[in-house]
Design a protein around this motif. Structure first.
Motif, mmCIF file in Angstrom:
data_model
loop_
_atom_site.group_PDB
_atom_site.id
_atom_site.type_symbol
_atom_site.label_atom_id
_atom_site.label_comp_id
_atom_site.label_asym_id
_atom_site.label_seq_id
_atom_site.Cartn_x
_atom_site.Cartn_y
_atom_site.Cartn_z
ATOM 1 N N THR A 1 0.814 -1.020 -0.014
ATOM 2 C CA THR A 1 -0.059 -0.037 0.030
ATOM 3 C C THR A 1 0.952 1.388 -0.101
ATOM 4 O OG1 THR A 1 -0.153 -0.059 2.423
ATOM 5 C CG2 THR A 1 -1.763 -0.993 1.239
ATOM 6 N N THR A 2 2.189 1.281 0.668
ATOM 7 C CA THR A 2 2.826 2.324 0.784
ATOM 8 C C THR A 2 4.225 2.085 0.420
ATOM 9 O OG1 THR A 2 1.410 3.288 2.391
ATOM 10 C CG2 THR A 2 3.498 4.400 2.237
ATOM 11 N N VAL A 3 4.979 2.615 -0.012
ATOM 12 C CA VAL A 3 6.369 2.526 -0.726
ATOM 13 C C VAL A 3 7.426 3.627 -0.362
ATOM 14 C CG1 VAL A 3 7.941 1.760 -2.634
ATOM 15 C CG2 VAL A 3 5.585 1.001 -2.536
ATOM 16 N N GLY A 4 8.206 3.323 0.475
ATOM 17 C CA GLY A 4 9.559 4.179 0.807
ATOM 18 C C GLY A 4 10.835 3.704 -0.229
ATOM 19 N N PRO A 5 11.909 4.548 0.101
ATOM 20 C CA PRO A 5 12.939 4.102 -0.691
ATOM 21 C C PRO A 5 13.458 2.687 -0.499
ATOM 22 C CG PRO A 5 13.093 6.290 0.103
ATOM 23 C CD PRO A 5 12.011 5.805 0.817
ATOM 24 N N ASN A 6 13.475 2.326 0.817
ATOM 25 C CA ASN A 6 14.154 1.113 1.460
ATOM 26 C C ASN A 6 13.160 0.250 2.280
ATOM 27 O OD1 ASN A 6 16.894 1.669 0.252
ATOM 28 N ND2 ASN A 6 16.671 3.079 2.096
ATOM 29 N N THR A 7 11.871 0.522 2.367
ATOM 30 C CA THR A 7 10.778 -0.278 2.960
ATOM 31 C C THR A 7 9.471 -0.102 2.364
ATOM 32 O OG1 THR A 7 10.202 1.640 4.480
ATOM 33 C CG2 THR A 7 12.002 0.028 5.324
ATOM 34 N N ALA A 8 8.729 -0.778 2.738
ATOM 35 C CA ALA A 8 7.082 -0.883 2.259
ATOM 36 C C ALA A 8 6.472 -1.179 3.097
ATOM 37 C CB ALA A 8 7.259 -1.655 0.932
ATOM 38 N N THR A 9 5.035 -0.783 3.346
ATOM 39 C CA THR A 9 3.932 -1.157 4.006
ATOM 40 C C THR A 9 2.962 -2.326 3.173
ATOM 41 O OG1 THR A 9 4.054 0.904 5.185
ATOM 42 C CG2 THR A 9 2.136 -0.410 5.653
ATOM 43 N N VAL A 10 2.650 -3.315 3.792
ATOM 44 C CA VAL A 10 1.887 -4.240 3.242
ATOM 45 C C VAL A 10 0.413 -4.378 4.235
ATOM 46 C CG1 VAL A 10 1.480 -6.659 2.717
ATOM 47 C CG2 VAL A 10 3.820 -5.573 2.353
ATOM 48 N N LEU A 11 -0.644 -4.133 3.572
ATOM 49 C CA LEU A 11 -1.913 -4.412 4.055
ATOM 50 C C LEU A 11 -2.251 -5.807 3.915
ATOM 51 C CD1 LEU A 11 -4.448 -3.069 5.252
ATOM 52 C CD2 LEU A 11 -5.576 -3.150 3.113
ATOM 53 N N LEU A 12 -2.473 -6.384 5.217
ATOM 54 C CA LEU A 12 -2.600 -7.825 5.273
ATOM 55 C C LEU A 12 -3.941 -8.326 4.899
ATOM 56 C CD1 LEU A 12 -0.844 -8.731 8.678
ATOM 57 C CD2 LEU A 12 0.052 -8.827 6.500
ATOM 58 N N ALA A 13 -4.056 -9.540 4.275
ATOM 59 C CA ALA A 13 -5.342 -10.149 3.800
ATOM 60 C C ALA A 13 -6.622 -10.256 4.811
ATOM 61 C CB ALA A 13 -5.112 -11.470 2.927
ATOM 62 N N ASN A 14 -6.058 -10.283 5.837
ATOM 63 C CA ASN A 14 -7.292 -10.402 7.078
ATOM 64 C C ASN A 14 -7.544 -8.916 7.515
ATOM 65 O OD1 ASN A 14 -4.717 -10.024 8.395
ATOM 66 N ND2 ASN A 14 -5.403 -10.783 10.150
ATOM 67 N N ASP A 15 -7.200 -7.851 6.988
ATOM 68 C CA ASP A 15 -7.604 -6.452 7.348
ATOM 69 C C ASP A 15 -8.988 -6.145 6.721
ATOM 70 O OD1 ASP A 15 -6.306 -3.719 8.454
ATOM 71 O OD2 ASP A 15 -7.661 -3.541 6.966
ATOM 72 N N PRO A 16 -9.863 -5.750 7.590
ATOM 73 C CA PRO A 16 -11.291 -5.260 7.251
ATOM 74 C C PRO A 16 -11.584 -4.453 6.068
ATOM 75 C CG PRO A 16 -11.074 -5.058 9.224
ATOM 76 C CD PRO A 16 -9.660 -5.228 9.140
ATOM 77 N N ASP A 17 -10.149 -3.699 5.697
ATOM 78 C CA ASP A 17 -10.176 -2.880 4.515
ATOM 79 C C ASP A 17 -9.669 -3.693 3.437
ATOM 80 O OD1 ASP A 17 -11.465 -0.671 5.867
ATOM 81 O OD2 ASP A 17 -9.453 -0.051 6.265
ATOM 82 N N PHE A 18 -9.333 -4.889 3.584
ATOM 83 C CA PHE A 18 -8.743 -5.629 2.141
ATOM 84 C C PHE A 18 -9.920 -6.430 1.623
ATOM 85 C CE2 PHE A 18 -6.983 -9.290 0.363
ATOM 86 C CZ PHE A 18 -5.632 -8.910 0.039
ATOM 87 N N THR A 19 -9.813 -6.626 0.108
ATOM 88 C CA THR A 19 -10.659 -7.147 -0.640
ATOM 89 C C THR A 19 -9.954 -7.594 -1.803
ATOM 90 O OG1 THR A 19 -12.572 -5.679 0.080
ATOM 91 C CG2 THR A 19 -12.920 -7.242 -1.820
ATOM 92 N N VAL A 20 -10.123 -8.989 -2.220
ATOM 93 C CA VAL A 20 -9.506 -9.573 -3.115
ATOM 94 C C VAL A 20 -10.453 -10.541 -3.975
ATOM 95 C CG1 VAL A 20 -8.692 -11.605 -1.890
ATOM 96 C CG2 VAL A 20 -7.637 -11.019 -4.018
ATOM 97 N N GLY A 21 -10.447 -10.638 -5.427
ATOM 98 C CA GLY A 21 -11.120 -11.454 -6.120
ATOM 99 C C GLY A 21 -10.745 -12.814 -5.985
ATOM 100 N N THR A 22 -11.643 -13.811 -5.931
ATOM 101 C CA THR A 22 -11.176 -15.174 -5.534
ATOM 102 C C THR A 22 -12.124 -16.098 -6.788
ATOM 103 O OG1 THR A 22 -12.966 -15.640 -3.870
ATOM 104 C CG2 THR A 22 -11.022 -14.842 -3.323
ATOM 105 N N ARG A 23 -11.505 -17.258 -6.876
ATOM 106 C CA ARG A 23 -11.931 -18.463 -7.633
ATOM 107 C C ARG A 23 -12.008 -19.612 -6.950
ATOM 108 N NH1 ARG A 23 -9.938 -21.751 -11.093
ATOM 109 N NH2 ARG A 23 -8.016 -20.901 -10.846
#
Length: 323
Positions: A170-192
């Motif tokens: 979700t957020t990218v810095g020069p040497n680090t990044a933030t990852v929103l985990l799949a179990n977060d209430p704001d997370f949505t992913v298409g599935t099959r």
């Protein structure tokens, strides 16, 4: 009138001269002994004296040596304490090394599993280590990884590990990044769904199973069915074929346009360490090939019961009646 001394303690000139002479001879012997070293001319006399007086000295020392023994014991105790301290230090170092080795072994297993998933799905990944977790306030589930823009990481890239879908960047810095985990209430992913290809959308619910809304309200779904990401080969917002989880509960179909199922994710979101960011999407959809092998059913043991009739058992269905 001055009282006379007893004869045996009388201080005479001869006795004083004899004392001075004995002292002079003693100093002379000591000087000769020191200069002579191992070949001292008095060594023979010393050995002879030791032979004569040695047993007596041993007997006296056993009687008067408790203090000496105590001092020796204290000295030995100090030496033992030093040795014990050294051993404890060595043991602590070994335990630390063992713990480090165990951790490295665990990380190696995680890396191998992740590379296997990447190979099966034909994902180009950038390995990363989780270096921080997000604040729990606001029910937000995020992690920080040690790769960023300088490593080719961009927003919305898929993040996975050896078990399956971890989340998205979700957020990218020069040497680090933030990852929103799949179990977060704001997370949505298409599935099959595996095999049936039923499509849906999975949403996080914190520490509870993912909630999946299937587009087909009449879809035939059962507990134990598995899901992967629907995604797209353009990797926006997710790449396809990443394992998501296993259906743990199915809500009854009430004639709605959609159907709700609950999915236990493959990934343990509270114990993340080594992850991979998908920097290159597969050339074709891997479909279900990345899913782990299904566990083989445990065979039930066959029990054979053999009945042996007793001697008093009735014959041909006739029962004896007591008279």
């Amino acid at each position: 009138m001055r009282k006379a001394r007893p004869p045996h303690v009388r201080d005479t000139r001869e006795s004083r001269l004899l004392l001075v002479l004995l002292i002079a001879i003693a100093f002379a012997l000591i000087t000769v002994d020191i200069r002579g070293g191992e070949d001292s001319p008095v060594d023979g006399a010393r050995q002879a004296a030791a032979t004569v007086f040695g047993p007596i000295e041993d007997g006296v020392s056993s009687a008067v040596n408790p203090v000496g023994n105590a001092v020796s014991a204290i000295r030995d105790s100090g030496e033992r304490h030093d040795r014990l301290a050294a051993l404890e230090k060595e043991n602590a170092a070994l335990k630390a090394k063992l713990g480090s080795d165990d951790r490295n072994t665990s990380r190696l297993k995680q890396l191998n599993s992740m590379l296997k998933v990447a190979g099966e799905g034909q994902y180009g990944i950038k390995g990363a280590e989780v270096i921080a977790i997000g604040a729990a306030q606001g029910f937000s589930w995020t992690i920080t990884i040690d790769v960023g823009a300088n490593d080719g990481i961009r927003r919305d890239m898929t993040v996975l590990n050896g078990d399956g879908l971890v989340g998205r960047v979700t957020t990218v810095g020069p040497n680090t990044a933030t990852v929103l985990l799949a179990n977060d209430p704001d997370f949505t992913v298409g599935t099959r769904m595996e095999a049936s290809d039923e499509l849906g959308f999975a949403s996080g619910q914190g520490d509870r199973p993912l909630r999946v809304e299937l587009l087909n309200g009449k879809a035939e779904i059962k507990k134990g069915d598995r899901l992967v990401t629907f995604g797209s080969q353009a990797d926006k917002p997710f790449v396809p074929g990443v394992p998501v989880g296993i259906v743990s509960r199915v809500d009854p179909s009430g004639g709605d346009l959609t159907r709700t199922v609950y999915v236990t994710p493959y990934v343990g979101f509270t114990k993340l360490d080594i992850v991979g960011v998908v920097v290159e999407a597969p050339k074709k959809d891997p479909r279900d090939t990345v899913l782990p092998d299904k566990p083989k059913p445990t065979p039930r043991p066959t029990v054979t019961v053999t009945v042996t009739p007793s001697a008093n058992a009735p014959v041909d269905g006739q029962f004896e009646q007591e008279q």
